[in-house]
Design an enzyme around this catalytic site. Structure first.
Site, PDB file in Angstrom:
ATOM      1  CD  GLN A 123      -2.448   0.970   2.862  1.00 28.76           C
ATOM      2  OE1 GLN A 123      -2.479  -0.115   3.457  1.00 28.76           O
ATOM      3  NE2 GLN A 123      -2.969   2.056   3.372  1.00 28.76           N
ATOM      4  N   GLY A 124       0.987   1.927  -1.140  1.00 32.81           N
ATOM      5  CA  GLY A 124       1.894   3.070  -1.277  1.00 32.81           C
ATOM      6  C   GLY A 124       1.191   4.393  -1.025  1.00 32.81           C
ATOM      7  CB  SER A 126       3.204   6.975   4.410  1.00 36.09           C
ATOM      8  OG  SER A 126       2.107   6.501   5.135  1.00 36.09           O
ATOM      9  CB  SER A 158       3.638  -2.961   5.374  1.00 41.57           C
ATOM     10  OG  SER A 158       3.529  -2.033   6.411  1.00 41.57           O
ATOM     11  CD  GLU A 241      -4.354   0.146   6.994  1.00 39.55           C
ATOM     12  OE1 GLU A 241      -4.663   1.063   6.192  1.00 39.55           O
ATOM     13  OE2 GLU A 241      -3.183  -0.162   7.259  1.00 39.55           O
TER      14      GLU A 241
HETATM   15  C1  LIG Z   1       3.564  -0.726  11.460  1.00 38.34           C
HETATM   16  C2  LIG Z   1       3.326   0.334  10.427  1.00 38.34           C
HETATM   17  C3  LIG Z   1       2.946  -0.047   9.145  1.00 38.34           C
HETATM   18  C4  LIG Z   1       2.757   0.935   8.170  1.00 38.34           C
HETATM   19  N1  LIG Z   1       2.468   0.519   6.893  1.00 38.34           N
HETATM   20  C5  LIG Z   1       2.278   1.447   5.938  1.00 38.34           C
HETATM   21  C6  LIG Z   1       2.012   1.029   4.588  1.00 38.34           C
HETATM   22  O1  LIG Z   1       1.964  -0.168   4.281  1.00 38.34           O
HETATM   23  N2  LIG Z   1       1.807   1.982   3.654  1.00 38.34           N
HETATM   24  C7  LIG Z   1       1.851   3.317   3.949  1.00 38.34           C
HETATM   25  O2  LIG Z   1       1.622   4.127   3.050  1.00 38.34           O
HETATM   26  N3  LIG Z   1       2.155   3.760   5.213  1.00 38.34           N
HETATM   27  C8  LIG Z   1       2.372   2.855   6.202  1.00 38.34           C
HETATM   28  N4  LIG Z   1       2.677   3.257   7.482  1.00 38.34           N
HETATM   29  C9  LIG Z   1       2.875   4.676   7.740  1.00 38.34           C
HETATM   30  C10 LIG Z   1       1.755   5.320   8.553  1.00 38.34           C
HETATM   31  O3  LIG Z   1       0.558   5.405   7.807  1.00 38.34           O
HETATM   32  C11 LIG Z   1       2.242   6.713   8.988  1.00 38.34           C
HETATM   33  O4  LIG Z   1       3.390   6.524   9.817  1.00 38.34           O
HETATM   34  C12 LIG Z   1       1.190   7.473   9.755  1.00 38.34           C
HETATM   35  O5  LIG Z   1       0.128   7.861   8.907  1.00 38.34           O
HETATM   36  C13 LIG Z   1       1.774   8.738  10.431  1.00 38.34           C
HETATM   37  O6  LIG Z   1       2.470   9.501   9.504  1.00 38.34           O
HETATM   38  P1  LIG Z   1       3.958  10.002   9.833  1.00 38.34           P
HETATM   39  O7  LIG Z   1       4.775   8.820  10.226  1.00 38.34           O
HETATM   40  O8  LIG Z   1       4.398  10.822   8.667  1.00 38.34           O
HETATM   41  O9  LIG Z   1       3.831  10.913  11.123  1.00 38.34           O
HETATM   42  P2  LIG Z   1       3.356  12.419  11.173  1.00 38.34           P
HETATM   43  O10 LIG Z   1       2.131  12.601  10.358  1.00 38.34           O
HETATM   44  O11 LIG Z   1       4.517  13.302  10.864  1.00 38.34           O
HETATM   45  O12 LIG Z   1       2.966  12.575  12.695  1.00 38.34           O
HETATM   46  C14 LIG Z   1       3.946  12.709  13.739  1.00 38.34           C
HETATM   47  C15 LIG Z   1       3.183  12.958  15.039  1.00 38.34           C
HETATM   48  O13 LIG Z   1       2.460  14.205  14.933  1.00 38.34           O
HETATM   49  C16 LIG Z   1       1.073  13.989  15.191  1.00 38.34           C
HETATM   50  N5  LIG Z   1       0.269  14.848  14.319  1.00 38.34           N
HETATM   51  C17 LIG Z   1       0.424  15.026  12.977  1.00 38.34           C
HETATM   52  N6  LIG Z   1      -0.525  15.856  12.500  1.00 38.34           N
HETATM   53  C18 LIG Z   1      -1.313  16.195  13.562  1.00 38.34           C
HETATM   54  C19 LIG Z   1      -2.454  17.025  13.721  1.00 38.34           C
HETATM   55  N7  LIG Z   1      -3.008  17.661  12.686  1.00 38.34           N
HETATM   56  N8  LIG Z   1      -2.992  17.136  14.954  1.00 38.34           N
HETATM   57  C20 LIG Z   1      -2.459  16.485  16.028  1.00 38.34           C
HETATM   58  N9  LIG Z   1      -1.357  15.680  15.946  1.00 38.34           N
HETATM   59  C21 LIG Z   1      -0.800  15.537  14.730  1.00 38.34           C
HETATM   60  C22 LIG Z   1       0.827  12.532  14.853  1.00 38.34           C
HETATM   61  O14 LIG Z   1      -0.317  12.042  15.521  1.00 38.34           O
HETATM   62  C23 LIG Z   1       2.122  11.881  15.321  1.00 38.34           C
HETATM   63  O15 LIG Z   1       2.078  11.658  16.710  1.00 38.34           O
HETATM   64  C24 LIG Z   1       2.890   2.313   8.483  1.00 38.34           C
HETATM   65  C25 LIG Z   1       3.259   2.692   9.785  1.00 38.34           C
HETATM   66  C26 LIG Z   1       3.484   1.724  10.747  1.00 38.34           C
HETATM   67  C27 LIG Z   1       3.899   2.147  12.115  1.00 38.34           C
END
Ligand SMILES: Cc1cc2nc3c(=O)[nH]c(=O)nc-3n(C[C@H](O)[C@H](O)[C@H](O)COP(=O)(O)OP(=O)(O)OC[C@H]3O[C@@H](n4cnc5c(N)ncnc54)[C@H](O)[C@@H]3O)c2cc1C
Length: 375
Positions: A123-124, A126, A158, A241
């Site tokens: 799933q692409g 992020s 993932s 999901e």
């Molecule tokens: C086990 C695992 C599997 C994953 N698999 C996939 C996958 O297959 N495909 C894929 O595309 N992605 C995947 N991801 C990525 C996941 O979707 C993202 O990590 C997630 O959406 C958070 O984005 P980020 O890491 O950029 O954090 P950020 O968005 O940068 O957030 C960092 C922190 O800031 C907080 N924050 C951000 N914006 C706000 C707001 N507006 N208000 C309050 N707090 C806020 C967040 O809650 C978090 O605590 C996976 C992640 C994990 C941990």
């Protein structure tokens, strides 16, 4: 309230238990994503489960499913956990997006192999600058005759290292407002111009990758839904999901509680009164969550977007709370007890990130369930 199974669910459970009794021992080897052997065992297990008809059961029969209500997905999760079997393949969200938005041609080309687990998907969504704020993604898919040309980067994908296909979220309409300019493409991961780079997790798991797209050609026939419909599809997929069909692995938590209970009863483990009380409270939450998972699927299916966020918040809280109690109970022996228990603890931490973080789920619940003004 009557929590007992109806006769169809009773029969389904009995059949699945009989199949597990006959087949599980052949799949007792190490599974997971931390070594080539574990990965091979995992994939072999998924294919066996699929061949027996226990993958994608809520999908239409013509695409490899059994046309059963969503609740049966959670029943499978629960029964596998009770039998200490490896988890089922996490494909429900992708399969339902393809089934609900794909053309007949795209569904026929993708779903049967996805459900049979003979082709692996990732799933692409992020990107380094687009996680919670997913609509700001910058990967582009430029329409060029009967194809799209994709450029950009994904992260935290993932399964990308071994995936055959990627459901890619990309910007196709740069002139449109940001949510309306996005589309969903089915991308062959062997296409020229794709570069996958592995990311190893703190737990040792190697399921993540960064994926770079440099002039990758995707046939126009691989567009899922319509151009500009990507946001709608992404929200539909994420609802699934976040909901209990994909998150229904609650029986596993019941096993954790049972293991600690017997260690305390036999004297292998000791705990003070307040920790025992916290364990009891955590065990009660696990029990209630188990009932909720199956019943909420029965009453509403998986297509209610805000309810998915409620489910995810609830199950994240219950799982993380249980593992906190475990860390206090077991101390350093928890960390030193081998990769499995500590890996499970680390995975519980990931629950509040993947599929949308805890903070984002709270905002969805505040605005869409409680109707509170946007802060
Ligand atoms: C086990 C695992 C599997 C994953 N698999 C996939 C996958 O297959 N495909 C894929 O595309 N992605 C995947 N991801 C990525 C996941 O979707 C993202 O990590 C997630 O959406 C958070 O984005 P980020 O890491 O950029 O954090 P950020 O968005 O940068 O957030 C960092 C922190 O800031 C907080 N924050 C951000 N914006 C706000 C707001 N507006 N208000 C309050 N707090 C806020 C967040 O809650 C978090 O605590 C996976 C992640 C994990 C941990």
């Amino acid at each position: 309230m009557d929590f007992s199974d109806d006769p169809q669910v009773t029969r389904f459970r009995a059949d699945l238990r009989a199949w597990l009794t006959a087949n599980l021992d052949a799949h007792r080897g190490e599974t997971g994503y931390h070594s080539a052997e574990a990965l091979e065992n995992t994939q072999r297990w998924h294919r066996a489960l699929a061949a027996a008809g226990y993958v994608g059961v809520s999908l239409p029969a013509e695409y490899g499913g059994r046309g059963l209500p969503d609740r049966y997905e959670a029943v499978i999760n629960t029964e596998l956990a009770l039998a200490s079997a490896p988890p089922p393949p996490p494909i429900g969200h992708l399969a339902h997006a393809l089934a609900d938005f794909g053309s007949d041609d795209l569904k026929a080309r993708t779903l049967p192999a996805l459900v049979a687990c003979t082709q692996i998907w990732c799933q692409g969504f992020s990107e380094p600058g687009a996680g919670s704020d997913l609509a700001s993604l910058t990967t582009t898919a430029h329409a060029d005759g009967d194809r799209f040309i994709v450029n950009g980067q994904k992260i935290w994908t993932s399964g990308a290292m071994w995936a055959d296909w990627c459901l890619l979220f990309a910007r196709t309409e740069p002139d449109q407002p940001r949510h309306r300019g996005l589309s969903m493409l089915v991308v062959d991961m062997t296409s020229p111009g794709i570069d996958r780079r592995e990311i190893t997790l703190a737990s040792g798991s190697r399921e993540f990758a960064e994926v770079f797209f440099d002039g990758v050609e995707v046939p126009a026939a691989n567009l899922l839904g319509a151009r500009g419909q990507g946001w709608t599809i992404a929200m539909h997929l994420l609802t699934y999901e976040r909901g209990p069909a994909d998150m229904g692995w609650v029986g596993r938590l019941g096993n954790v509680v049972a293991g600690v209970r017997s260690a305390l009863a036999s004297g292998d483990l000791t705990a003070d009164r307040s920790t025992v009380e916290r364990l009891a409270a955590a065990a009660a939450d696990v029990e209630v969550l188990g009932w909720h998972v199956e019943r909420s699927l029965e009453s509403r299916g998986s297509a209610n977007s805000s309810a998915g966020s409620v489910d995810k918040l609830l199950s994240t809280k219950v799982e993380q709370n249980l593992y906190h109690v475990l860390v206090d109970l077991l101390g350093s022996s928890f960390v030193l007890g081998g990769p499995q228990p500590f890996g499970d603890y680390l995975w519980s931490r990931a629950q509040s990130i993947y599929g949308g973080t805890e903070q984002i789920q709270r905002q969805i619940v505040a605005e869409r369930v409680l109707g509170l003004p946007r802060a």
